[in-house]
Design a protein around this motif. Structure first.
Motif, PDB file in Angstrom:
ATOM      1  N   LEU A  33     -53.203   8.616 -20.399  1.00 54.52           N
ATOM      2  CA  LEU A  33     -52.173   7.743 -19.711  1.00 54.52           C
ATOM      3  C   LEU A  33     -51.750   7.971 -18.119  1.00 54.52           C
ATOM      4  CD1 LEU A  33     -49.429   9.184 -22.157  1.00 54.52           C
ATOM      5  CD2 LEU A  33     -50.419   6.714 -22.222  1.00 54.52           C
ATOM      6  N   THR A  40     -53.630  16.063  -8.949  1.00 55.34           N
ATOM      7  CA  THR A  40     -52.493  16.863  -9.102  1.00 55.34           C
ATOM      8  C   THR A  40     -52.121  16.284 -10.684  1.00 55.34           C
ATOM      9  OG1 THR A  40     -52.055  16.302  -6.874  1.00 55.34           O
ATOM     10  CG2 THR A  40     -50.289  17.024  -8.240  1.00 55.34           C
ATOM     11  N   THR A  44     -51.684  18.658 -13.828  1.00 54.26           N
ATOM     12  CA  THR A  44     -50.623  18.840 -14.343  1.00 54.26           C
ATOM     13  C   THR A  44     -50.653  18.654 -15.900  1.00 54.26           C
ATOM     14  OG1 THR A  44     -49.629  18.092 -12.456  1.00 54.26           O
ATOM     15  CG2 THR A  44     -48.196  18.075 -14.389  1.00 54.26           C
ATOM     16  N   THR A  48     -49.537  21.577 -18.173  1.00 53.16           N
ATOM     17  CA  THR A  48     -48.304  21.595 -19.305  1.00 53.16           C
ATOM     18  C   THR A  48     -48.542  21.668 -20.484  1.00 53.16           C
ATOM     19  OG1 THR A  48     -46.445  20.029 -19.365  1.00 53.16           O
ATOM     20  CG2 THR A  48     -48.397  18.812 -19.466  1.00 53.16           C
ATOM     21  N   VAL A  51     -50.271  25.956 -20.489  1.00 52.18           N
ATOM     22  CA  VAL A  51     -49.364  27.060 -20.170  1.00 52.18           C
ATOM     23  C   VAL A  51     -47.931  26.665 -20.520  1.00 52.18           C
ATOM     24  CG1 VAL A  51     -48.478  28.307 -18.011  1.00 52.18           C
ATOM     25  CG2 VAL A  51     -50.838  27.163 -17.991  1.00 52.18           C
ATOM     26  N   LYS A  52     -47.710  27.357 -21.420  1.00 56.06           N
ATOM     27  CA  LYS A  52     -46.255  27.053 -22.148  1.00 56.06           C
ATOM     28  C   LYS A  52     -45.373  28.183 -21.473  1.00 56.06           C
ATOM     29  CE  LYS A  52     -47.467  23.621 -24.841  1.00 56.06           C
ATOM     30  NZ  LYS A  52     -46.932  22.529 -24.459  1.00 56.06           N
TER      31      LYS A  52
ATOM     32  N   VAL B   6     -46.481   7.184 -13.116  1.00 62.26           N
ATOM     33  CA  VAL B   6     -46.143   8.404 -12.423  1.00 62.26           C
ATOM     34  C   VAL B   6     -45.115   7.855 -11.243  1.00 62.26           C
ATOM     35  CG1 VAL B   6     -46.551  10.536 -11.198  1.00 62.26           C
ATOM     36  CG2 VAL B   6     -47.853   9.788 -13.084  1.00 62.26           C
ATOM     37  N   GLU B   7     -45.910   6.812 -10.492  1.00 55.64           N
ATOM     38  CA  GLU B   7     -45.389   6.474  -9.152  1.00 55.64           C
ATOM     39  C   GLU B   7     -43.767   5.943  -9.478  1.00 55.64           C
ATOM     40  OE1 GLU B   7     -48.465   5.998  -9.829  1.00 55.64           O
ATOM     41  OE2 GLU B   7     -49.444   7.084  -8.586  1.00 55.64           O
ATOM     42  N   ARG B  22     -44.836  15.789  -7.127  1.00 48.45           N
ATOM     43  CA  ARG B  22     -45.764  14.932  -8.032  1.00 48.45           C
ATOM     44  C   ARG B  22     -45.685  15.624  -9.318  1.00 48.45           C
ATOM     45  NH1 ARG B  22     -48.088  10.275  -7.283  1.00 48.45           N
ATOM     46  NH2 ARG B  22     -50.151  10.201  -8.377  1.00 48.45           N
ATOM     47  N   GLU B  23     -45.721  16.866  -9.495  1.00 45.83           N
ATOM     48  CA  GLU B  23     -46.096  17.581 -10.683  1.00 45.83           C
ATOM     49  C   GLU B  23     -44.741  17.238 -11.791  1.00 45.83           C
ATOM     50  OE1 GLU B  23     -46.645  21.810 -10.536  1.00 45.83           O
ATOM     51  OE2 GLU B  23     -46.512  22.193 -12.481  1.00 45.83           O
ATOM     52  N   THR B  26     -45.113  13.666 -12.973  1.00 49.45           N
ATOM     53  CA  THR B  26     -46.262  13.379 -13.891  1.00 49.45           C
ATOM     54  C   THR B  26     -45.773  13.977 -15.275  1.00 49.45           C
ATOM     55  OG1 THR B  26     -47.999  13.918 -12.104  1.00 49.45           O
ATOM     56  CG2 THR B  26     -48.676  13.949 -14.305  1.00 49.45           C
ATOM     57  N   VAL B  27     -44.968  15.273 -15.449  1.00 51.00           N
ATOM     58  CA  VAL B  27     -44.719  15.623 -16.535  1.00 51.00           C
ATOM     59  C   VAL B  27     -43.543  14.873 -17.238  1.00 51.00           C
ATOM     60  CG1 VAL B  27     -43.291  17.929 -17.664  1.00 51.00           C
ATOM     61  CG2 VAL B  27     -45.202  18.207 -15.968  1.00 51.00           C
ATOM     62  N   PHE B  29     -43.359  11.730 -16.984  1.00 52.98           N
ATOM     63  CA  PHE B  29     -43.809  10.687 -17.461  1.00 52.98           C
ATOM     64  C   PHE B  29     -44.667  10.801 -18.704  1.00 52.98           C
ATOM     65  CE2 PHE B  29     -47.833   8.009 -17.670  1.00 52.98           C
ATOM     66  CZ  PHE B  29     -47.285   6.847 -17.905  1.00 52.98           C
ATOM     67  N   LEU B  30     -45.470  11.709 -18.787  1.00 57.12           N
ATOM     68  CA  LEU B  30     -45.931  12.178 -20.078  1.00 57.12           C
ATOM     69  C   LEU B  30     -45.053  12.435 -21.036  1.00 57.12           C
ATOM     70  CD1 LEU B  30     -48.593  14.899 -18.362  1.00 57.12           C
ATOM     71  CD2 LEU B  30     -48.947  12.490 -19.202  1.00 57.12           C
ATOM     72  N   ALA B  33     -43.929   9.236 -22.327  1.00 58.30           N
ATOM     73  CA  ALA B  33     -45.091   8.278 -22.829  1.00 58.30           C
ATOM     74  C   ALA B  33     -45.352   8.819 -24.343  1.00 58.30           C
ATOM     75  CB  ALA B  33     -46.231   8.227 -22.089  1.00 58.30           C
ATOM     76  N   THR B  34     -45.369  10.131 -24.403  1.00 51.80           N
ATOM     77  CA  THR B  34     -45.803  10.958 -25.830  1.00 51.80           C
ATOM     78  C   THR B  34     -44.690  11.258 -26.435  1.00 51.80           C
ATOM     79  OG1 THR B  34     -45.974  12.869 -24.683  1.00 51.80           O
ATOM     80  CG2 THR B  34     -47.838  11.597 -24.903  1.00 51.80           C
ATOM     81  N   LYS B  36     -42.333  13.585 -26.228  1.00 49.22           N
ATOM     82  CA  LYS B  36     -42.116  15.013 -26.615  1.00 49.22           C
ATOM     83  C   LYS B  36     -40.943  15.596 -25.580  1.00 49.22           C
ATOM     84  CE  LYS B  36     -46.686  16.728 -27.812  1.00 49.22           C
ATOM     85  NZ  LYS B  36     -46.420  17.777 -28.379  1.00 49.22           N
ATOM     86  N   CYS B 203     -43.358  21.595 -27.152  1.00 50.71           N
ATOM     87  CA  CYS B 203     -42.828  20.834 -25.907  1.00 50.71           C
ATOM     88  C   CYS B 203     -43.784  20.686 -24.808  1.00 50.71           C
ATOM     89  CB  CYS B 203     -41.527  21.801 -25.419  1.00 50.71           C
ATOM     90  SG  CYS B 203     -40.461  21.926 -26.432  1.00 50.71           S
ATOM     91  N   VAL B 204     -43.511  19.667 -23.980  1.00 52.47           N
ATOM     92  CA  VAL B 204     -44.376  19.812 -22.623  1.00 52.47           C
ATOM     93  C   VAL B 204     -43.700  20.858 -21.784  1.00 52.47           C
ATOM     94  CG1 VAL B 204     -45.647  17.669 -22.652  1.00 52.47           C
ATOM     95  CG2 VAL B 204     -43.268  17.862 -21.646  1.00 52.47           C
ATOM     96  N   HIS B 205     -44.429  21.743 -20.851  1.00 47.42           N
ATOM     97  CA  HIS B 205     -43.865  22.601 -20.249  1.00 47.42           C
ATOM     98  C   HIS B 205     -43.618  22.284 -18.737  1.00 47.42           C
ATOM     99  CE1 HIS B 205     -43.978  26.501 -17.925  1.00 47.42           C
ATOM    100  NE2 HIS B 205     -43.081  26.801 -18.864  1.00 47.42           N
TER     101      HIS B 205
END
Lengths: 461, 301
Positions: A33, A40, A44, A48, A51-52, B6-7, B22-23, B26-27, B29-30, B33-34, B36, B203-205
């Motif tokens: 995706l 970066t 990430t 993500t 690393v929990k 992400v943008e 940015r991080e 990204t998280v 967006f992910l 999209a998934t 979660k 979860c996404v962390h």
């Protein structure tokens, strides 16, 4: 890409990360995706999923940099000749390793070839290895000797590379030789770093209490170890006062379950059972649940003077907890809960010093104590247990086994470490306080009655 | 509306008054999209809750918030039967019930007749939905914020685990209710206790730390547009220095903003040790922290 991610997740596992197959699969899905060329975003996704908890972040950073920057990437400007030379050196090193027929050489060779998994696994095992019990002399020489052995082997390979590069000297450009030497030198340095410097956990939730209110003047600030017999009596009086006060407050809290605002919903719900007549009245105030407390007390030297007051208070306040379980230790561990349950507090304290099944004349070994606790008493910890450890963390240069403390953390609700030494002495000499600090939920100095009272009030109220 | 990339997350969060790294983008967006949940960790006051609010604003979704605390149970989080309403209704329709069983002679038949009607009293009409059920049954997709999940009991965490993996709940009297539309779930934690591995795996962390100087500068500028550049530079630098001290409660973003407002109200054009000393109660929440800052005040400004 698939191969690389699989290798990276295997390396993470070797470095004590718990990564499930589902997490790796999620990672693959998510990489589709994003733009994997954007570092970066790429990093990430890995972070993500792998690393929990922020505690693992420093280990992840180390691994990520090692895997994706230090050992696996060949420079874009690398010319063919450099690559050929590098391969030749690796082949020759491989031959050297084969001749020596030693598994450490094999894992080091894999590390040099860009696959650090086995090396990381070996180092991780080495850090966590328990010493075999020895009857007479105790040391952690086994672990140190193993580390030394790996260090020597790294050095041997390093000198072998230098010899090989020198040997190729006549046929290669000086620049290429310099590049090769640098490349291998960086790799050996990395291997050395992993062996000698384990990154500290980022203990973000740590409650680090350093200053407390001076509630009691004079006696309140005098270290437990310097108290005269008269002052000990005075301290006991202060403790009695505090215990009475806390018992009053908490008993009021538990009594409050029968007071407070009427819970109409619950009362009506219950009334259904009796044709709408509210036989049982429910109130909105709920008493707080009582937690279980497990204490590990170092009873060597000056630590004992703090431990005994701590145990005195805890057992006087037993009604505030569902259960208090106590262990004392020097090098081994002994369950003294029964002594406290069956005797008056002051008698129990004397009995612990004289009758507990424990060796007093041995150097303190926290690692051994934790190992024993893990083996025999881990079932005492559950998600509602608060574990209180009282000790100076001076482990006489033995292996501190902080990884066991981390396992204990995952089993219980909170770990609170009370250190009876002045703050300035923490992390000096053989103190492992810095190591343990990154695995506990709360650290506090517990040198005098003011600090002890502040802690107890915080725990109970 | 869902995020495209992400943008897109970055720009839409910025237009919702949240400046993400940015991080973070990204998280988010992910996670979207998934489908979660996002588990956000970080010190108090760095904008964990605000991120969930900003996401709900930028996606045009309603925010359903559930604050966790010790003792929180399913009746407060998921649903509760409205017993008073049920009781009232049974009283009101008592005649109808009598009429219903008037023609039967046997008690068993009467019970059978009444039990065939019991669905009327155990139906969705008599359920009082709490935040989790509201989020699941909402026609429109929502953002569900489960705040300070570390304060809840392990039992509740286990229950949450079940909910977050299938997005469905079983109400014994009614049956299984599945999510009509997937909620975007945020869980925040201040690390009072460690969450279970099982929950973390689902979860996404994301870890949000105190912002870097330039990000904090942007935040203050966005929230207080009239602030002077020189004052702003000095302000974020001093806050950065304060965070390096060993304080019980480090100043967070909201305290930076409060301090900036206080300085503007006091018409202070620059930050001197005197100004800092006078306004310290805005930044420090503990007496011991105030004393520590006063000790180092000359080197902070």
């Amino acid at each position: 890409m698939l191969e690389t991610i699989l290798k990276f997740s295997a390396c993470c596992r070797a470095y004590r990360f718990n990564i499930s197959t589902a997490q790796t699969l999620d990672c693959f899905e998510q990489l589709k995706l994003i733009n994997p060329v954007d570092e970066t975003e790429f990093k990430t996704v890995l972070k993500t999923n792998f690393v929990k908890t922020q505690r693992d972040a420093p280990h992840f950073e180390t691994l990520y940099n090692l895997f994706f920057h230090d050992i696996n990437v060949s420079s874009k400007t690398e010319v063919n000749q450099d690559k050929e030379l590098k391969d030749n050196v690796l082949d020759a090193l491989g031959e050297f390793a084969k001749q020596n027929n030693d598994p450490t050489y094999d894992v080091l060779m894999e590390f040099m070839q860009g696959d650090p998994q086995d090396y990381l696994g070996e180092i991780s095992d080495m850090h966590n290895q328990l010493e075999e019990k020895q009857a007479a002399l105790k040391s952690n020489m086994g672990q140190l000797a193993m580390r030394l052995d790996v260090m020597l082997k790294i050095n041997q390979l390093r000198s072998r590379v230098l010899e090989l590069v020198k040997g190729f000297g006549e046929n290669a450009a000086p620049e290429s030789l310099e590049n090769i030497e640098k490349h291998f030198s960086v790799l050996f340095d990395k291997a050395y770093d992993i062996l000698t410097r384990e990154p500290k956990k980022d203990n973000v939730g740590l409650k680090d209490v350093k200053n407390t209110e001076d509630k009691y003047k004079n006696i309140g600030n005098k270290p437990f170890s310097n108290l005269s017999p008269d002052e000990i009596e005075m301290t006991r009086d202060v403790i009695d006062q505090l215990v009475r006060k806390l018992n009053d407050i908490t008993s009021r809290r538990f009594v409050a379950k029968n007071k407070g605002r009427l819970d109409i919903k619950k009362t009506l719900k219950d009334a259904n059972k009796f044709q709408g007549i509210p036989v049982h009245i429910h109130y909105k105030h709920k008493p707080l649940r009582k937690g279980k407390v497990v204490t590990l007390c170092d009873i060597s030297g000056s630590v004992w003077s703090a431990s005994r007051f701590m145990l005195n208070i805890l057992y006087s306040l037993q009604d505030c907890f569902s259960r208090v379980k106590s262990y004392v230790f020097v090098s081994g561990l002994c369950d003294v809960s029964e002594i406290f349950e069956q005797n008056d507090i002051n008698d129990a304290i004397d009995k612990v010093m004289n009758e507990a099944d424990i060796e007093y004349d041995v150097p303190t070994d926290y690692g051994q104590t934790f190992a024993e606790f893990k083996e025999n008493h881990m079932h005492e910890l559950n998600s509602k247990t608060t574990l209180i450890i009282i000790g100076d963390a001076r482990s006489n240069y033995m292996n501190p086994h902080a990884e066991i403390l981390e396992d204990m953390r995952f089993k219980c609700k909170r770990i609170i470490w009370l250190n009876p030494e002045p703050l300035a002495s923490w992390d000096t000499g053989d103190s492992e306080m810095l190591t343990y600090k990154s695995h506990v939920n709360e650290v506090r100095p517990c040198q005098n009655i003011n600090q002890l009272c502040a802690f107890i009030e915080d725990l109970i109220l | 509306m869902d995020f495209k990339n992400v943008e897109d997350v970055q720009s839409r969060l910025e237009s919702s008054n949240y400046i993400p790294s940015r991080e973070i983008s990204t998280v988010i967006f992910l996670a979207q999209a998934t489908q979660k949940p996002v588990l956000i960790e970080g010190p108090a006051g760095v904008g964990k809750t605000e991120l969930a609010k900003a996401v709900s604003r930028s996606m045009g979704r309603d925010l359903i918030r559930m604050q966790c605390y010790e003792g929180l149970d399913e009746t407060k989080a998921l649903y509760e039967w409205e017993y008073a309403k049920q009781l009232l209704y049974t009283q009101m329709v008592k005649d109808k019930i009598d009429h219903l069983i008037s023609d039967v002679t046997d008690i068993n038949d009467a019970v059978a007749k009444i039990s065939s009607q019991e669905d009327a009293f155990f139906s969705e009409k008599f359920i009082q939905p709490r935040p989790l059920l509201k989020a699941i049954t909402s026609e429109k997709p929502v953002v569900l914020l489960i705040d300070e999940v570390d304060k809840s009991d392990p039992e509740f965490e286990a229950f949450l685990l079940e909910l977050l993996s299938d997005f469905q709940v079983t109400i014994p009297e009614i049956g299984t209710m599945s999510a009509v539309s997937m909620p975007f779930v945020f869980l925040t934690s201040n690390n009072y206790r460690d969450m279970s591995d099982a929950l973390k795996r689902r979860c996404v962390h994301l870890y949000i730390d105190y912002p870097e100087l330039h990000t904090e500068r942007q935040i203050v500028k966005m929230k207080i547009p009239g602030i002077k550049e020189e004052l702003l530079d000095k302000l974020v630098q001093t806050i950065g220095n304060l965070r390096k001290l060993d304080l019980k409660k480090k100043p967070c973003i909201s305290e930076t903003l409060d301090w900036a407002k206080a300085l503007i109200a006091l018409e202070a054009d620059e930050i001197s040790p005197e100004v800092l000393r006078d306004t310290l109660n805005v930044l420090c929440k503990y007496k011991t922290d105030e004393e520590t800052v006063k000790k180092h005040i000359e080197s902070l400004v």
